[in-house]
Design a protein around this motif. Sequence first.
Motif, PDB file in Angstrom:
ATOM      1  N   VAL A  81       1.498 -14.907   9.617  1.00  0.00           N
ATOM      2  CA  VAL A  81       2.371 -13.856   9.117  1.00  0.00           C
ATOM      3  C   VAL A  81       1.750 -13.172   7.998  1.00  0.00           C
ATOM      4  CG1 VAL A  81       4.868 -13.420   8.720  1.00  0.00           C
ATOM      5  CG2 VAL A  81       4.265 -15.092  10.307  1.00  0.00           C
ATOM      6  N   SER A  85       0.711  -8.987   7.755  1.00  0.00           N
ATOM      7  CA  SER A  85       1.370  -8.101   6.663  1.00  0.00           C
ATOM      8  C   SER A  85       0.397  -7.442   5.909  1.00  0.00           C
ATOM      9  CB  SER A  85       2.177  -8.479   5.798  1.00  0.00           C
ATOM     10  OG  SER A  85       2.017  -9.986   5.331  1.00  0.00           O
ATOM     11  N   THR A  86      -0.801  -8.224   5.748  1.00  0.00           N
ATOM     12  CA  THR A  86      -2.098  -7.531   4.879  1.00  0.00           C
ATOM     13  C   THR A  86      -2.590  -6.476   5.741  1.00  0.00           C
ATOM     14  OG1 THR A  86      -3.259  -9.665   5.350  1.00  0.00           O
ATOM     15  CG2 THR A  86      -2.609  -9.458   3.176  1.00  0.00           C
ATOM     16  N   ALA A  88      -1.312  -4.890   8.310  1.00  0.00           N
ATOM     17  CA  ALA A  88      -0.633  -3.602   8.229  1.00  0.00           C
ATOM     18  C   ALA A  88      -0.946  -2.901   6.810  1.00  0.00           C
ATOM     19  CB  ALA A  88       0.892  -4.117   8.395  1.00  0.00           C
ATOM     20  N   LEU A  89      -0.679  -3.463   5.823  1.00  0.00           N
ATOM     21  CA  LEU A  89      -0.907  -2.543   4.642  1.00  0.00           C
ATOM     22  C   LEU A  89      -2.416  -2.102   4.614  1.00  0.00           C
ATOM     23  CD1 LEU A  89       0.483  -2.180   2.150  1.00  0.00           C
ATOM     24  CD2 LEU A  89      -0.692  -4.005   0.889  1.00  0.00           C
ATOM     25  N   ALA A  92      -2.402   0.915   6.904  1.00  0.00           N
ATOM     26  CA  ALA A  92      -1.491   2.146   6.302  1.00  0.00           C
ATOM     27  C   ALA A  92      -2.320   2.799   5.264  1.00  0.00           C
ATOM     28  CB  ALA A  92      -0.073   1.743   5.624  1.00  0.00           C
ATOM     29  N   LEU A  93      -3.280   2.090   4.464  1.00  0.00           N
ATOM     30  CA  LEU A  93      -4.165   2.638   3.745  1.00  0.00           C
ATOM     31  C   LEU A  93      -5.129   3.618   4.219  1.00  0.00           C
ATOM     32  CD1 LEU A  93      -5.138   0.156   0.959  1.00  0.00           C
ATOM     33  CD2 LEU A  93      -4.564   2.175   0.498  1.00  0.00           C
ATOM     34  N   SER A  95      -4.948   5.000   7.222  1.00  0.00           N
ATOM     35  CA  SER A  95      -4.378   6.234   7.731  1.00  0.00           C
ATOM     36  C   SER A  95      -3.962   7.173   6.537  1.00  0.00           C
ATOM     37  CB  SER A  95      -3.070   6.105   8.770  1.00  0.00           C
ATOM     38  OG  SER A  95      -2.008   5.455   7.932  1.00  0.00           O
ATOM     39  N   ARG A  96      -3.728   6.689   5.301  1.00  0.00           N
ATOM     40  CA  ARG A  96      -3.571   7.488   4.242  1.00  0.00           C
ATOM     41  C   ARG A  96      -5.008   8.254   3.701  1.00  0.00           C
ATOM     42  NH1 ARG A  96      -2.730  10.683   1.563  1.00  0.00           N
ATOM     43  NH2 ARG A  96      -1.440  11.046  -0.182  1.00  0.00           N
ATOM     44  N   ARG A  99      -5.583  11.054   6.183  1.00  0.00           N
ATOM     45  CA  ARG A  99      -5.084  12.320   5.829  1.00  0.00           C
ATOM     46  C   ARG A  99      -5.783  12.903   4.584  1.00  0.00           C
ATOM     47  NH1 ARG A  99       1.005  11.144   4.052  1.00  0.00           N
ATOM     48  NH2 ARG A  99       1.458  10.005   5.773  1.00  0.00           N
TER      49      ARG A  99
ATOM     50  N   ILE B 160       5.746 -10.377   2.974  1.00  0.00           N
ATOM     51  CA  ILE B 160       6.139  -9.438   3.979  1.00  0.00           C
ATOM     52  C   ILE B 160       6.846  -8.377   3.395  1.00  0.00           C
ATOM     53  CG2 ILE B 160       7.241  -9.395   6.191  1.00  0.00           C
ATOM     54  CD1 ILE B 160       6.963 -12.144   6.492  1.00  0.00           C
ATOM     55  N   ALA B 163       4.412  -6.185   1.228  1.00  0.00           N
ATOM     56  CA  ALA B 163       3.701  -5.385   2.185  1.00  0.00           C
ATOM     57  C   ALA B 163       4.373  -4.122   2.936  1.00  0.00           C
ATOM     58  CB  ALA B 163       2.856  -6.370   3.584  1.00  0.00           C
ATOM     59  N   VAL B 167       3.800  -0.269   2.656  1.00  0.00           N
ATOM     60  CA  VAL B 167       3.343   0.573   3.918  1.00  0.00           C
ATOM     61  C   VAL B 167       4.109   1.875   3.781  1.00  0.00           C
ATOM     62  CG1 VAL B 167       3.586   0.715   6.426  1.00  0.00           C
ATOM     63  CG2 VAL B 167       2.562  -1.432   5.285  1.00  0.00           C
ATOM     64  N   LEU B 170       3.230   4.146   1.218  1.00  0.00           N
ATOM     65  CA  LEU B 170       1.496   4.853   1.731  1.00  0.00           C
ATOM     66  C   LEU B 170       2.013   6.036   2.625  1.00  0.00           C
ATOM     67  CD1 LEU B 170      -0.777   2.008   1.751  1.00  0.00           C
ATOM     68  CD2 LEU B 170      -1.024   4.153   0.355  1.00  0.00           C
ATOM     69  N   LEU B 171       2.849   5.674   3.720  1.00  0.00           N
ATOM     70  CA  LEU B 171       3.070   6.346   4.909  1.00  0.00           C
ATOM     71  C   LEU B 171       4.315   7.241   4.705  1.00  0.00           C
ATOM     72  CD1 LEU B 171       2.251   4.275   7.812  1.00  0.00           C
ATOM     73  CD2 LEU B 171       0.755   5.579   6.764  1.00  0.00           C
ATOM     74  N   GLY B 172       5.106   7.217   3.553  1.00  0.00           N
ATOM     75  CA  GLY B 172       6.158   8.090   3.403  1.00  0.00           C
ATOM     76  C   GLY B 172       5.664   9.507   3.274  1.00  0.00           C
TER      77      GLY B 172
END
Lengths: 119, 180
Positions: A81, A85-86, A88-89, A92-93, A95-96, A99, B160, B163, B167, B170-172
């Motif tokens: 788990v 979550s890592t 996912a982070l 997200a970085l 896709s930032r 951008r 969690i 994280a 997220v 970062l994506l907001g």
Amino acid sequence: MIAGHFNYWVVIVLMMMGFYIVVSDSNLIKKIIGLNVFQTSVFVLFISMSKVKGGTAPILTEEASLYSNPLPHVLILTAIVVGVSTSALGLALISRIHRAYGTVDETLIHEQDETQDEA
Amino acid sequence: MDIAILVNFSLLTLMMLVVVVLIRLKSLLGVALTNGIYSLLSAGLFVTMDAVDVAFTEAAVGAGITTVLLLGTIAVTGMEQTVSRHGKFLPLVVIFITGAALIYGTLDMPPFGDPKAPIHTHVAPHYLTESTNEIGIPNVVTSVLASYRGYDTLGEVIVIFTAAIGVLLLLGKTVGKRNK
């Protein structure tokens, strides 16, 4: 010897292939996938250590008397788990970064930084 | 030879093949899906090694959610992998040295499935013999996760949560701030 350590050696091969993806590939998404490969190989290492020959899953019943070790299972449940979550982070970085730079390739990002420094 | 060991060997071999494909694939979409296959194979492997709880978590979270996250990111960033890689020589040297050191380290490990390995003689027998009296749940993994090592699970929840905040930050939407 070979049968007794085969799991560990395959784990190390998988680990090193994941490491190779992280180090050699310039695409950031692929680097995250390399980390995933590495991570899953560590899970396999832990679960291999918990296995007892002739044992069964650690759910207590009347029929069974020999169980595999439950402690590594718990640690790996947590690790799976946390691993998601890592990643996912990390994604997200990425896709930032996409951008801001319009690319997810390390080499191209570095080139853009260089030209900005000169300008 | 035991049939479980045979299944174990073939799953491990398949996993190695899948990762070789993963290294060679150029399309990011293919890479994301191959990663899902790799996770699913490892879930199968966990079942043969008696870790059923780990297997379904890996199948749901590792093969499911990770693939969805990867596909979501690829949908934003585009599918094709552009530029060539770095030099291949130095990474190969590094992984061969690291791999050799790790294999040297495994030579001291107890053989696979050995019931007398140190890991099986410390705290695990207590969990297996006493958890019926102390907790009263037949699944020992659940009683260790939720009770004996409850603080680990609390830590996991904090990770969690952090994280998720990361997220979202970062994506907001950053449009409002940029206009200032």
